[in-house]
Scaffold this active site. Structure first.
Site, PDB file in Angstrom:
ATOM      1  N   CYS A  64       4.434  67.633 -30.494  1.00  0.00           N
ATOM      2  CA  CYS A  64       5.220  67.122 -31.621  1.00  0.00           C
ATOM      3  C   CYS A  64       5.717  68.231 -32.525  1.00  0.00           C
ATOM      4  O   CYS A  64       6.898  68.327 -32.836  1.00  0.00           O
ATOM      5  CB  CYS A  64       4.385  66.124 -32.425  1.00  0.00           C
ATOM      6  N   CYS A  69       8.882  66.086 -31.673  1.00  0.00           N
ATOM      7  CA  CYS A  69       9.440  65.365 -32.820  1.00  0.00           C
ATOM      8  C   CYS A  69      10.070  66.252 -33.882  1.00  0.00           C
ATOM      9  O   CYS A  69      11.178  65.981 -34.359  1.00  0.00           O
ATOM     10  CB  CYS A  69       8.357  64.529 -33.504  1.00  0.00           C
ATOM     11  N   LYS A  72      13.117  68.425 -32.675  1.00  0.00           N
ATOM     12  CA  LYS A  72      14.112  67.426 -32.247  1.00  0.00           C
ATOM     13  C   LYS A  72      14.823  66.802 -33.445  1.00  0.00           C
ATOM     14  O   LYS A  72      16.046  66.702 -33.495  1.00  0.00           O
ATOM     15  CB  LYS A  72      13.410  66.376 -31.389  1.00  0.00           C
ATOM     16  N   LYS A  73      14.024  66.366 -34.453  1.00  0.00           N
ATOM     17  CA  LYS A  73      14.616  65.709 -35.625  1.00  0.00           C
ATOM     18  C   LYS A  73      15.492  66.687 -36.408  1.00  0.00           C
ATOM     19  O   LYS A  73      16.544  66.316 -36.930  1.00  0.00           O
ATOM     20  CB  LYS A  73      13.503  65.146 -36.511  1.00  0.00           C
ATOM     21  N   GLY A 136     -10.055  74.836 -22.135  1.00  0.00           N
ATOM     22  CA  GLY A 136     -11.297  74.108 -21.935  1.00  0.00           C
ATOM     23  C   GLY A 136     -11.318  73.278 -20.661  1.00  0.00           C
ATOM     24  O   GLY A 136     -10.299  72.728 -20.247  1.00  0.00           O
ATOM     25  N   SER A 204      15.627  58.999 -20.311  1.00  0.00           N
ATOM     26  CA  SER A 204      14.570  58.620 -21.236  1.00  0.00           C
ATOM     27  C   SER A 204      15.046  58.904 -22.653  1.00  0.00           C
ATOM     28  O   SER A 204      16.127  59.461 -22.858  1.00  0.00           O
ATOM     29  CB  SER A 204      13.330  59.462 -20.944  1.00  0.00           C
ATOM     30  N   TYR A 205      14.217  58.557 -23.647  1.00  0.00           N
ATOM     31  CA  TYR A 205      14.619  58.857 -25.017  1.00  0.00           C
ATOM     32  C   TYR A 205      14.730  60.368 -25.234  1.00  0.00           C
ATOM     33  O   TYR A 205      15.587  60.843 -25.984  1.00  0.00           O
ATOM     34  CB  TYR A 205      13.681  58.199 -26.032  1.00  0.00           C
ATOM     35  N   VAL A 206      13.891  61.157 -24.530  1.00  0.00           N
ATOM     36  CA  VAL A 206      13.968  62.616 -24.652  1.00  0.00           C
ATOM     37  C   VAL A 206      15.331  63.105 -24.163  1.00  0.00           C
ATOM     38  O   VAL A 206      15.991  63.920 -24.815  1.00  0.00           O
ATOM     39  CB  VAL A 206      12.839  63.293 -23.842  1.00  0.00           C
ATOM     40  N   ALA A 207      15.773  62.586 -23.015  1.00  0.00           N
ATOM     41  CA  ALA A 207      17.060  62.981 -22.440  1.00  0.00           C
ATOM     42  C   ALA A 207      18.205  62.635 -23.386  1.00  0.00           C
ATOM     43  O   ALA A 207      19.080  63.469 -23.666  1.00  0.00           O
ATOM     44  CB  ALA A 207      17.264  62.279 -21.092  1.00  0.00           C
ATOM     45  N   LEU A 208      18.207  61.412 -23.885  1.00  0.00           N
ATOM     46  CA  LEU A 208      19.321  60.961 -24.728  1.00  0.00           C
ATOM     47  C   LEU A 208      19.324  61.654 -26.084  1.00  0.00           C
ATOM     48  O   LEU A 208      20.396  61.963 -26.626  1.00  0.00           O
ATOM     49  CB  LEU A 208      19.269  59.440 -24.905  1.00  0.00           C
ATOM     50  N   GLU A 209      18.144  61.891 -26.642  1.00  0.00           N
ATOM     51  CA  GLU A 209      18.089  62.586 -27.933  1.00  0.00           C
ATOM     52  C   GLU A 209      18.617  64.017 -27.796  1.00  0.00           C
ATOM     53  O   GLU A 209      19.407  64.475 -28.626  1.00  0.00           O
ATOM     54  CB  GLU A 209      16.646  62.606 -28.455  1.00  0.00           C
ATOM     55  N   GLY A 294      10.650  62.688 -17.122  1.00  0.00           N
ATOM     56  CA  GLY A 294       9.304  62.170 -17.331  1.00  0.00           C
ATOM     57  C   GLY A 294       8.315  63.268 -17.676  1.00  0.00           C
ATOM     58  O   GLY A 294       8.628  64.460 -17.630  1.00  0.00           O
ATOM     59  N   ASP A 336      -1.451  60.660 -25.345  1.00  0.00           N
ATOM     60  CA  ASP A 336      -0.582  60.578 -24.164  1.00  0.00           C
ATOM     61  C   ASP A 336      -1.347  60.636 -22.852  1.00  0.00           C
ATOM     62  O   ASP A 336      -0.847  60.199 -21.814  1.00  0.00           O
ATOM     63  CB  ASP A 336       0.431  61.730 -24.176  1.00  0.00           C
ATOM     64  N   HIS A 474      21.031  45.843 -52.187  1.00  0.00           N
ATOM     65  CA  HIS A 474      22.474  45.928 -51.932  1.00  0.00           C
ATOM     66  C   HIS A 474      23.051  47.192 -52.567  1.00  0.00           C
ATOM     67  O   HIS A 474      22.674  47.545 -53.673  1.00  0.00           O
ATOM     68  CB  HIS A 474      23.151  44.693 -52.532  1.00  0.00           C
ATOM     69  N   GLU A 479      19.451  45.515 -45.634  1.00  0.00           N
ATOM     70  CA  GLU A 479      19.576  44.151 -46.163  1.00  0.00           C
ATOM     71  C   GLU A 479      20.164  43.191 -45.125  1.00  0.00           C
ATOM     72  O   GLU A 479      19.942  41.981 -45.193  1.00  0.00           O
ATOM     73  CB  GLU A 479      20.425  44.115 -47.433  1.00  0.00           C
TER      74      GLU A 479
END
Length: 499
Positions: A64, A69, A72-73, A136, A204-209, A294, A336, A474, A479
Protein backbone atom coordinates in the site's frame (compact mmCIF):
# COMPACT_ATOMS: atom_id res chain seq x y z
CA UNK A 1 9.31 -40.09 39.56
CA UNK A 2 7.45 -38.66 36.54
CA UNK A 3 8.99 -39.80 33.28
CA UNK A 4 8.61 -37.31 30.38
CA UNK A 5 9.77 -38.13 26.83
CA UNK A 6 12.67 -35.84 25.85
CA UNK A 7 10.87 -34.44 22.80
CA UNK A 8 8.19 -32.91 25.04
CA UNK A 9 10.52 -31.39 27.65
CA UNK A 10 10.96 -28.13 25.72
CA UNK A 11 7.18 -27.61 25.68
CA UNK A 12 7.00 -27.92 29.47
CA UNK A 13 9.83 -25.51 30.26
CA UNK A 14 9.92 -23.29 27.16
CA UNK A 15 10.54 -19.56 27.68
CA UNK A 16 9.78 -17.69 24.50
CA UNK A 17 11.79 -14.72 23.19
CA UNK A 18 8.56 -12.93 22.28
CA UNK A 19 4.85 -13.08 22.94
CA UNK A 20 4.26 -12.41 19.25
CA UNK A 21 6.35 -12.53 16.09
CA UNK A 22 4.80 -11.02 12.96
CA UNK A 23 6.21 -11.93 9.55
CA UNK A 24 5.43 -9.07 7.16
CA UNK A 25 5.80 -5.32 7.64
CA UNK A 26 2.93 -4.14 5.48
CA UNK A 27 -0.04 -2.12 6.70
CA UNK A 28 -1.68 -5.15 8.35
CA UNK A 29 1.45 -6.59 9.92
CA UNK A 30 2.49 -3.24 11.34
CA UNK A 31 -1.00 -2.55 12.70
CA UNK A 32 -1.07 -5.96 14.39
CA UNK A 33 2.41 -5.61 15.90
CA UNK A 34 1.85 -2.05 17.19
CA UNK A 35 -1.53 -2.96 18.70
CA UNK A 36 -0.03 -5.99 20.45
CA UNK A 37 2.83 -3.90 21.83
CA UNK A 38 0.40 -1.29 23.09
CA UNK A 39 -1.39 -4.06 24.99
CA UNK A 40 1.81 -5.00 26.79
CA UNK A 41 3.01 -7.82 24.53
CA UNK A 42 6.67 -8.28 23.63
CA UNK A 43 6.64 -8.15 19.82
CA UNK A 44 9.02 -8.51 16.87
CA UNK A 45 8.16 -7.80 13.26
CA UNK A 46 10.19 -9.22 10.36
CA UNK A 47 10.10 -7.49 7.00
CA UNK A 48 12.21 -8.13 3.94
CA UNK A 49 11.38 -7.01 0.39
CA UNK A 50 12.68 -9.14 -2.43
CA UNK A 51 13.46 -6.79 -5.35
CA UNK A 52 11.03 -7.07 -8.26
CA UNK A 53 12.09 -8.90 -11.42
CA UNK A 54 13.16 -5.48 -12.76
CA UNK A 55 15.18 -4.82 -9.61
CA UNK A 56 12.84 -2.32 -7.95
CA UNK A 57 13.26 -2.07 -4.17
CA UNK A 58 11.47 -0.14 -1.42
CA UNK A 59 11.28 0.32 2.33
CA UNK A 60 9.10 -0.63 5.29
CA UNK A 61 5.33 -0.40 4.88
CA UNK A 62 4.31 -3.04 2.36
CA UNK A 63 2.44 -2.79 -0.91
CA UNK A 64 0.00 0.00 0.00
CA UNK A 65 2.61 2.52 1.07
CA UNK A 66 5.26 1.71 -1.52
CA UNK A 67 3.72 0.28 -4.67
CA UNK A 68 -0.04 0.47 -4.15
CA UNK A 69 -2.68 2.78 -2.73
CA UNK A 70 -0.49 5.75 -1.82
CA UNK A 71 1.56 6.31 -5.00
CA UNK A 72 -1.47 5.21 -7.09
CA UNK A 73 -3.75 7.86 -5.53
CA UNK A 74 -1.09 10.55 -5.94
CA UNK A 75 -0.64 9.73 -9.62
CA UNK A 76 -4.43 9.59 -10.02
CA UNK A 77 -4.54 13.07 -8.47
CA UNK A 78 -1.89 14.17 -10.98
CA UNK A 79 -4.20 13.11 -13.82
CA UNK A 80 -7.23 14.78 -12.22
CA UNK A 81 -5.28 18.04 -12.04
CA UNK A 82 -4.61 17.77 -15.77
CA UNK A 83 -8.36 17.54 -16.38
CA UNK A 84 -8.92 20.44 -13.98
CA UNK A 85 -6.54 22.61 -16.01
CA UNK A 86 -8.67 21.96 -19.10
CA UNK A 87 -11.85 22.74 -17.15
CA UNK A 88 -10.26 25.91 -15.75
CA UNK A 89 -10.29 27.63 -19.14
CA UNK A 90 -14.09 27.30 -19.28
CA UNK A 91 -14.22 28.87 -15.82
CA UNK A 92 -12.29 31.94 -17.01
CA UNK A 93 -8.72 31.04 -16.11
CA UNK A 94 -6.33 32.39 -18.72
CA UNK A 95 -3.77 29.64 -19.32
CA UNK A 96 -1.25 30.60 -22.01
CA UNK A 97 0.05 27.92 -24.35
CA UNK A 98 -0.26 24.13 -24.16
CA UNK A 99 0.17 22.51 -20.76
CA UNK A 100 2.48 19.48 -20.56
CA UNK A 101 3.39 17.05 -17.82
CA UNK A 102 6.86 16.15 -16.53
CA UNK A 103 7.08 12.57 -15.25
CA UNK A 104 10.40 13.02 -13.44
CA UNK A 105 9.08 15.89 -11.29
CA UNK A 106 5.96 13.93 -10.31
CA UNK A 107 7.87 10.70 -9.68
CA UNK A 108 10.43 12.38 -7.44
CA UNK A 109 7.71 14.08 -5.37
CA UNK A 110 5.69 10.87 -5.00
CA UNK A 111 8.75 8.79 -4.16
CA UNK A 112 9.92 11.34 -1.56
CA UNK A 113 6.52 11.17 0.12
CA UNK A 114 6.66 7.38 0.17
CA UNK A 115 10.14 7.49 1.73
CA UNK A 116 8.80 9.81 4.43
CA UNK A 117 6.14 7.21 5.21
CA UNK A 118 8.83 4.47 5.37
CA UNK A 119 10.70 6.58 7.92
CA UNK A 120 7.50 7.30 9.85
CA UNK A 121 6.83 3.58 10.23
CA UNK A 122 10.37 3.00 11.51
CA UNK A 123 9.96 5.79 14.08
CA UNK A 124 6.58 4.42 15.27
CA UNK A 125 8.17 1.02 15.96
CA UNK A 126 11.04 2.44 18.02
CA UNK A 127 11.10 1.28 21.66
CA UNK A 128 7.79 -0.57 21.13
CA UNK A 129 8.35 -3.29 18.56
CA UNK A 130 11.60 -5.01 17.58
CA UNK A 131 11.98 -4.42 13.83
CA UNK A 132 14.17 -6.89 11.95
CA UNK A 133 14.96 -6.40 8.27
CA UNK A 134 15.30 -10.13 7.64
CA UNK A 135 13.48 -12.77 5.63
CA UNK A 136 11.36 -14.95 7.93
CA UNK A 137 10.33 -18.58 7.57
CA UNK A 138 8.69 -21.04 9.97
CA UNK A 139 10.56 -23.82 11.75
CA UNK A 140 7.67 -24.97 13.95
CA UNK A 141 4.58 -23.52 15.62
CA UNK A 142 6.71 -21.43 18.01
CA UNK A 143 9.91 -20.81 16.04
CA UNK A 144 10.84 -18.47 13.20
CA UNK A 145 14.11 -18.50 11.30
CA UNK A 146 15.33 -15.16 9.98
CA UNK A 147 17.85 -14.75 7.20
CA UNK A 148 19.67 -11.48 6.45
CA UNK A 149 20.61 -10.33 2.96
CA UNK A 150 24.18 -11.49 3.73
CA UNK A 151 22.94 -14.95 4.73
CA UNK A 152 23.28 -14.61 8.51
CA UNK A 153 20.72 -16.73 10.37
CA UNK A 154 18.69 -15.65 13.41
CA UNK A 155 16.30 -17.83 15.43
CA UNK A 156 13.33 -16.29 17.25
CA UNK A 157 10.77 -18.06 19.42
CA UNK A 158 7.28 -16.81 20.20
CA UNK A 159 4.09 -17.89 21.92
CA UNK A 160 2.19 -16.94 18.76
CA UNK A 161 3.26 -16.32 15.18
CA UNK A 162 1.34 -14.19 12.67
CA UNK A 163 1.86 -14.31 8.90
CA UNK A 164 1.00 -11.08 7.08
CA UNK A 165 3.21 -11.23 4.02
CA UNK A 166 0.60 -10.11 1.47
CA UNK A 167 1.07 -10.72 -2.23
CA UNK A 168 3.09 -9.68 -5.28
CA UNK A 169 2.08 -9.14 -8.93
CA UNK A 170 2.18 -12.15 -11.22
CA UNK A 171 3.72 -12.45 -14.65
CA UNK A 172 1.83 -14.58 -17.16
CA UNK A 173 3.18 -18.06 -17.76
CA UNK A 174 4.27 -19.26 -21.19
CA UNK A 175 4.43 -15.85 -22.92
CA UNK A 176 7.94 -15.39 -24.34
CA UNK A 177 9.46 -12.05 -23.36
CA UNK A 178 6.80 -11.22 -20.75
CA UNK A 179 9.13 -11.27 -17.77
CA UNK A 180 12.28 -10.16 -19.62
CA UNK A 181 10.71 -7.02 -21.08
CA UNK A 182 7.66 -6.26 -18.96
CA UNK A 183 7.04 -4.36 -15.73
CA UNK A 184 4.34 -4.62 -13.05
CA UNK A 185 2.78 -2.39 -10.43
CA UNK A 186 5.91 -3.16 -8.36
CA UNK A 187 7.85 -0.99 -10.83
CA UNK A 188 5.60 1.66 -12.39
CA UNK A 189 5.63 4.02 -9.39
CA UNK A 190 9.43 3.95 -9.07
CA UNK A 191 10.33 4.65 -12.70
CA UNK A 192 12.68 7.62 -13.06
CA UNK A 193 11.65 8.21 -16.67
CA UNK A 194 8.21 8.23 -18.28
CA UNK A 195 7.01 4.79 -19.41
CA UNK A 196 5.97 6.39 -22.73
CA UNK A 197 3.52 4.57 -24.97
CA UNK A 198 2.22 1.79 -22.72
CA UNK A 199 0.32 -1.45 -23.14
CA UNK A 200 -1.44 -2.48 -19.93
CA UNK A 201 -2.36 -6.18 -19.99
CA UNK A 202 -5.25 -7.08 -17.71
CA UNK A 203 -8.52 -5.49 -16.64
CA UNK A 204 -8.40 -5.63 -12.85
CA UNK A 205 -8.76 -2.44 -10.84
CA UNK A 206 -4.94 -2.21 -10.78
CA UNK A 207 -4.82 -2.34 -14.59
CA UNK A 208 -7.56 0.25 -15.07
CA UNK A 209 -6.24 2.62 -12.41
CA UNK A 210 -2.74 2.57 -13.92
CA UNK A 211 -4.07 2.96 -17.46
CA UNK A 212 -6.27 5.82 -16.25
CA UNK A 213 -3.52 7.96 -14.77
CA UNK A 214 -1.15 7.19 -17.65
CA UNK A 215 -3.79 8.43 -20.09
CA UNK A 216 -4.50 11.42 -17.85
CA UNK A 217 -0.92 12.66 -17.98
CA UNK A 218 -0.96 12.45 -21.77
CA UNK A 219 0.58 9.06 -22.55
CA UNK A 220 -0.67 6.82 -25.36
CA UNK A 221 -2.19 3.95 -23.36
CA UNK A 222 -3.92 0.73 -24.40
CA UNK A 223 -5.59 -1.82 -22.12
CA UNK A 224 -5.66 -5.42 -23.39
CA UNK A 225 -8.61 -7.35 -21.98
CA UNK A 226 -8.89 -11.14 -22.25
CA UNK A 227 -12.50 -11.40 -21.05
CA UNK A 228 -14.23 -8.82 -18.82
CA UNK A 229 -13.21 -5.72 -16.88
CA UNK A 230 -13.34 -5.53 -13.08
CA UNK A 231 -14.21 -9.17 -12.46
CA UNK A 232 -16.04 -9.50 -9.13
CA UNK A 233 -17.48 -6.00 -9.34
CA UNK A 234 -20.96 -5.03 -10.56
CA UNK A 235 -20.69 -5.44 -14.32
CA UNK A 236 -23.01 -2.58 -15.27
CA UNK A 237 -20.80 -0.26 -13.23
CA UNK A 238 -17.66 -1.80 -14.77
CA UNK A 239 -19.06 -0.97 -18.21
CA UNK A 240 -19.61 2.66 -17.22
CA UNK A 241 -16.03 2.89 -15.93
CA UNK A 242 -14.50 1.56 -19.16
CA UNK A 243 -16.90 3.57 -21.37
CA UNK A 244 -15.72 6.74 -19.62
CA UNK A 245 -12.09 5.69 -20.00
CA UNK A 246 -12.53 5.15 -23.74
CA UNK A 247 -14.07 8.62 -24.09
CA UNK A 248 -11.20 9.94 -21.93
CA UNK A 249 -8.66 8.61 -24.44
CA UNK A 250 -7.66 5.16 -23.17
CA UNK A 251 -7.69 2.56 -25.96
CA UNK A 252 -9.06 -0.92 -25.31
CA UNK A 253 -8.19 -4.16 -27.11
CA UNK A 254 -11.15 -6.32 -26.08
CA UNK A 255 -11.07 -10.14 -26.20
CA UNK A 256 -7.37 -10.16 -27.02
CA UNK A 257 -4.59 -12.39 -25.66
CA UNK A 258 -0.86 -11.53 -25.88
CA UNK A 259 1.36 -14.18 -27.46
CA UNK A 260 4.88 -12.77 -27.17
CA UNK A 261 6.96 -9.67 -26.47
CA UNK A 262 10.10 -8.97 -28.49
CA UNK A 263 12.62 -6.19 -28.03
CA UNK A 264 13.53 -4.55 -31.33
CA UNK A 265 16.93 -3.08 -32.17
CA UNK A 266 15.39 0.38 -31.68
CA UNK A 267 14.64 -0.50 -28.05
CA UNK A 268 10.89 -0.57 -28.67
CA UNK A 269 8.85 -3.56 -27.52
CA UNK A 270 6.91 -5.40 -30.20
CA UNK A 271 3.86 -7.18 -28.82
CA UNK A 272 2.13 -9.93 -30.78
CA UNK A 273 -1.41 -10.82 -29.79
CA UNK A 274 -4.43 -12.79 -30.95
CA UNK A 275 -7.94 -11.41 -31.28
CA UNK A 276 -10.01 -14.29 -29.84
CA UNK A 277 -13.17 -13.09 -31.63
CA UNK A 278 -11.68 -13.45 -35.11
CA UNK A 279 -8.59 -15.59 -34.49
CA UNK A 280 -6.47 -13.01 -36.30
CA UNK A 281 -2.97 -12.05 -35.18
CA UNK A 282 -1.86 -8.46 -34.62
CA UNK A 283 1.35 -6.60 -33.75
CA UNK A 284 2.20 -3.17 -32.42
CA UNK A 285 5.14 -1.50 -30.70
CA UNK A 286 5.23 0.09 -27.25
CA UNK A 287 7.77 1.70 -24.96
CA UNK A 288 6.49 -0.23 -21.93
CA UNK A 289 4.36 -3.31 -21.26
CA UNK A 290 2.70 -3.34 -17.84
CA UNK A 291 1.41 -6.73 -16.67
CA UNK A 292 -1.59 -6.46 -14.34
CA UNK A 293 -2.88 -10.03 -14.55
CA UNK A 294 -3.37 -10.76 -10.87
CA UNK A 295 -1.39 -11.21 -7.67
CA UNK A 296 0.12 -14.25 -5.97
CA UNK A 297 0.34 -14.70 -2.18
CA UNK A 298 3.82 -14.57 -0.63
CA UNK A 299 3.72 -18.08 0.83
CA UNK A 300 6.35 -20.10 -1.05
CA UNK A 301 9.41 -19.08 0.99
CA UNK A 302 7.75 -19.41 4.40
CA UNK A 303 8.28 -23.15 4.85
CA UNK A 304 4.57 -23.76 5.38
CA UNK A 305 4.64 -27.14 3.66
CA UNK A 306 7.01 -28.54 6.30
CA UNK A 307 4.51 -27.69 9.03
CA UNK A 308 1.56 -29.16 7.13
CA UNK A 309 -0.16 -25.77 7.18
CA UNK A 310 -3.25 -25.94 4.94
CA UNK A 311 -3.23 -23.88 1.75
CA UNK A 312 -5.76 -23.56 -1.04
CA UNK A 313 -4.14 -25.63 -3.79
CA UNK A 314 -5.42 -23.38 -6.59
CA UNK A 315 -4.62 -19.97 -5.14
CA UNK A 316 -1.75 -20.81 -2.78
CA UNK A 317 -3.47 -18.76 -0.07
CA UNK A 318 -3.72 -19.80 3.57
CA UNK A 319 -7.00 -21.43 4.65
CA UNK A 320 -8.22 -19.57 7.73
CA UNK A 321 -10.83 -19.81 10.44
CA UNK A 322 -13.06 -16.90 11.41
CA UNK A 323 -10.48 -15.98 14.07
CA UNK A 324 -7.62 -15.89 11.47
CA UNK A 325 -6.27 -19.22 12.81
CA UNK A 326 -4.47 -21.57 10.45
CA UNK A 327 -4.52 -25.36 10.57
CA UNK A 328 -1.44 -25.27 12.83
CA UNK A 329 -1.93 -24.19 16.46
CA UNK A 330 -0.40 -20.84 17.50
CA UNK A 331 0.07 -19.75 13.87
CA UNK A 332 -2.29 -17.11 12.49
CA UNK A 333 -2.55 -15.24 9.20
CA UNK A 334 -4.60 -12.42 7.73
CA UNK A 335 -4.73 -9.90 4.90
CA UNK A 336 -4.11 -10.66 1.23
CA UNK A 337 -2.49 -14.00 2.11
CA UNK A 338 -5.79 -15.34 3.52
CA UNK A 339 -8.13 -17.36 1.32
CA UNK A 340 -11.39 -15.51 0.62
CA UNK A 341 -10.27 -12.30 2.33
CA UNK A 342 -10.69 -8.93 0.56
CA UNK A 343 -7.35 -7.70 -0.77
CA UNK A 344 -7.75 -4.27 0.80
CA UNK A 345 -5.47 -2.33 3.14
CA UNK A 346 -8.10 -1.11 5.63
CA UNK A 347 -9.44 -4.66 5.96
CA UNK A 348 -5.98 -5.98 6.81
CA UNK A 349 -5.36 -3.16 9.29
CA UNK A 350 -8.62 -3.79 11.14
CA UNK A 351 -8.23 -7.59 11.06
CA UNK A 352 -4.65 -7.23 12.39
CA UNK A 353 -5.68 -5.02 15.29
CA UNK A 354 -8.55 -7.31 16.27
CA UNK A 355 -6.28 -10.36 16.10
CA UNK A 356 -3.73 -8.64 18.36
CA UNK A 357 -6.44 -7.88 20.91
CA UNK A 358 -7.66 -11.49 20.91
CA UNK A 359 -4.15 -12.91 21.26
CA UNK A 360 -3.50 -10.54 24.18
CA UNK A 361 -6.71 -11.75 25.85
CA UNK A 362 -8.28 -8.29 25.65
CA UNK A 363 -11.18 -9.08 23.31
CA UNK A 364 -13.12 -11.83 21.55
CA UNK A 365 -14.34 -9.63 18.68
CA UNK A 366 -13.91 -11.14 15.22
CA UNK A 367 -13.38 -9.25 11.97
CA UNK A 368 -16.58 -8.66 10.01
CA UNK A 369 -15.76 -9.12 6.34
CA UNK A 370 -19.28 -8.29 5.12
CA UNK A 371 -20.11 -4.96 3.49
CA UNK A 372 -16.54 -3.74 3.17
CA UNK A 373 -16.55 -0.55 1.04
CA UNK A 374 -13.99 0.10 -1.68
CA UNK A 375 -13.28 2.50 -4.53
CA UNK A 376 -11.64 2.07 -7.92
CA UNK A 377 -9.64 5.22 -8.64
CA UNK A 378 -10.15 5.30 -12.40
CA UNK A 379 -10.59 8.63 -14.25
CA UNK A 380 -14.28 8.43 -13.33
CA UNK A 381 -14.09 6.95 -9.84
CA UNK A 382 -16.29 4.00 -8.85
CA UNK A 383 -17.21 3.41 -5.23
CA UNK A 384 -19.26 0.52 -3.91
CA UNK A 385 -20.32 -1.22 -0.73
CA UNK A 386 -22.36 -4.41 -0.32
CA UNK A 387 -23.58 -6.70 -3.07
CA UNK A 388 -23.38 -6.21 -6.82
CA UNK A 389 -26.69 -6.45 -8.66
CA UNK A 390 -25.62 -9.85 -10.02
CA UNK A 391 -24.75 -11.19 -6.58
CA UNK A 392 -27.97 -9.82 -5.07
CA UNK A 393 -29.98 -11.59 -7.77
CA UNK A 394 -28.05 -14.81 -7.17
CA UNK A 395 -28.62 -14.74 -3.40
CA UNK A 396 -32.16 -13.35 -3.23
CA UNK A 397 -33.69 -13.94 -6.67
CA UNK A 398 -34.46 -11.29 -9.30
CA UNK A 399 -38.07 -10.89 -8.18
CA UNK A 400 -37.03 -10.34 -4.57
CA UNK A 401 -34.80 -7.30 -5.12
CA UNK A 402 -35.59 -3.73 -6.12
CA UNK A 403 -32.98 -1.60 -7.87
CA UNK A 404 -33.26 2.19 -7.58
CA UNK A 405 -31.05 4.13 -9.95
CA UNK A 406 -30.25 7.57 -11.35
CA UNK A 407 -28.07 9.19 -13.99
CA UNK A 408 -26.96 12.56 -12.68
CA UNK A 409 -24.73 15.45 -13.75
CA UNK A 410 -22.22 16.82 -11.23
CA UNK A 411 -22.54 20.60 -11.01
CA UNK A 412 -18.80 20.89 -11.67
CA UNK A 413 -19.31 19.26 -15.08
CA UNK A 414 -21.84 21.84 -16.30
CA UNK A 415 -19.75 24.99 -16.89
CA UNK A 416 -16.82 22.80 -18.00
CA UNK A 417 -19.17 21.18 -20.57
CA UNK A 418 -18.00 17.72 -19.61
CA UNK A 419 -19.91 14.60 -20.57
CA UNK A 420 -21.66 13.04 -17.57
CA UNK A 421 -23.19 10.05 -19.38
CA UNK A 422 -21.47 7.59 -17.06
CA UNK A 423 -22.21 9.37 -13.74
CA UNK A 424 -24.61 6.90 -12.21
CA UNK A 425 -26.01 5.72 -8.88
CA UNK A 426 -27.50 2.32 -8.13
CA UNK A 427 -29.03 1.23 -4.83
CA UNK A 428 -29.89 -2.49 -4.62
CA UNK A 429 -32.54 -3.29 -1.99
CA UNK A 430 -34.65 -6.17 -0.76
CA UNK A 431 -38.05 -5.80 -2.41
CA UNK A 432 -40.15 -6.68 0.62
CA UNK A 433 -40.47 -5.39 4.17
CA UNK A 434 -38.33 -2.40 5.09
CA UNK A 435 -36.35 -2.77 1.85
CA UNK A 436 -32.98 -3.34 3.47
CA UNK A 437 -30.18 -1.97 1.31
CA UNK A 438 -28.02 -4.80 -0.08
CA UNK A 439 -25.63 -2.81 -2.26
CA UNK A 440 -24.79 0.76 -3.16
CA UNK A 441 -22.83 1.75 -6.27
CA UNK A 442 -21.64 5.19 -7.36
CA UNK A 443 -19.61 6.48 -10.31
CA UNK A 444 -18.55 10.10 -10.19
CA UNK A 445 -16.15 12.59 -8.64
CA UNK A 446 -14.83 11.78 -5.16
CA UNK A 447 -16.52 8.37 -5.15
CA UNK A 448 -14.43 7.17 -2.23
CA UNK A 449 -15.52 10.08 -0.03
CA UNK A 450 -19.17 9.50 -0.94
CA UNK A 451 -19.08 5.73 -0.43
CA UNK A 452 -17.23 5.90 2.89
CA UNK A 453 -20.09 7.87 4.45
CA UNK A 454 -22.84 5.58 3.22
CA UNK A 455 -20.87 2.49 4.31
CA UNK A 456 -21.65 3.39 7.92
CA UNK A 457 -25.34 2.87 7.21
CA UNK A 458 -24.68 -0.74 6.20
CA UNK A 459 -23.36 -1.45 9.70
CA UNK A 460 -26.62 -0.10 11.10
CA UNK A 461 -28.98 -2.08 8.83
CA UNK A 462 -29.81 0.83 6.50
CA UNK A 463 -33.06 0.57 4.54
CA UNK A 464 -34.45 2.45 1.55
CA UNK A 465 -36.74 4.31 3.98
CA UNK A 466 -33.69 5.51 5.92
CA UNK A 467 -32.25 6.81 2.65
CA UNK A 468 -35.40 8.78 1.87
CA UNK A 469 -35.52 10.20 5.41
CA UNK A 470 -31.98 11.57 5.03
CA UNK A 471 -31.69 15.25 4.07
CA UNK A 472 -29.17 15.85 1.31
CA UNK A 473 -26.39 18.44 1.27
CA UNK A 474 -26.92 20.78 -1.67
CA UNK A 475 -25.34 21.03 -4.19
CA UNK A 476 -23.38 17.77 -4.02
CA UNK A 477 -23.15 14.52 -5.95
CA UNK A 478 -23.76 12.58 -2.72
CA UNK A 479 -27.21 14.12 -2.29
CA UNK A 480 -28.33 12.33 -5.44
CA UNK A 481 -27.98 9.05 -3.54
CA UNK A 482 -30.63 10.04 -0.99
CA UNK A 483 -32.96 11.18 -3.78
CA UNK A 484 -33.04 8.00 -5.90
CA UNK A 485 -36.66 7.06 -6.57
CA UNK A 486 -36.83 5.47 -10.03
CA UNK A 487 -36.72 1.67 -10.13
CA UNK A 488 -35.21 -0.33 -12.97
CA UNK A 489 -38.36 -2.41 -12.92
CA UNK A 490 -40.48 0.63 -13.84
CA UNK A 491 -38.62 1.23 -17.08
CA UNK A 492 -38.87 5.00 -16.53
CA UNK A 493 -36.11 7.43 -17.51
CA UNK A 494 -33.71 7.63 -14.56
CA UNK A 495 -32.03 10.90 -15.64
CA UNK A 496 -32.04 13.50 -12.86
CA UNK A 497 -33.53 16.84 -13.92
CA UNK A 498 -33.46 20.22 -12.23
CA UNK A 499 -30.74 21.49 -9.93
Amino acid sequence: MLSVPVKYVKCLYWKFDYDLVVIGGGSGGLACSKEAAQLGQKVAVLDYVEPSVRGTKWGLGGTCVNVGCIPKKLMHQTALLGTAVKDAKKYGWQIPGPVCHDWATMAEAVQNHVRSLNWGHRVQLQDKVKYLNIKGSLVNEHTVKGLTKAGKETILTAKNIVIATGGRPKYPANIPGAMEHGITSDDIFWLKKSPGKTLVVGASYVALECAGFLTGIGLDTTVMVRSIALRGFDQQMAGLVTDYMEAYGTKFAWKCVPQRVDKLSSGALQVTWTDTKTGSEHKDTYDSVLWAVGRAPETKALGLDKLGLQLNKETGKVVLGADESTSVPNIYAFGDIGEGRPELTPTAIKAGKLLARRLAGQSTELMNYDNVPTTVFTPLEYGCVGLSEEEAEKRHGKDSIEVYHAFYKPLEFTVAERDASQCYIKVVCERGGDQRILGLHFTGPNAGEVTQGFALGFQCGATYSHLLQTVGIHPTCAEEVVKVNITKRSGLDATVTGC
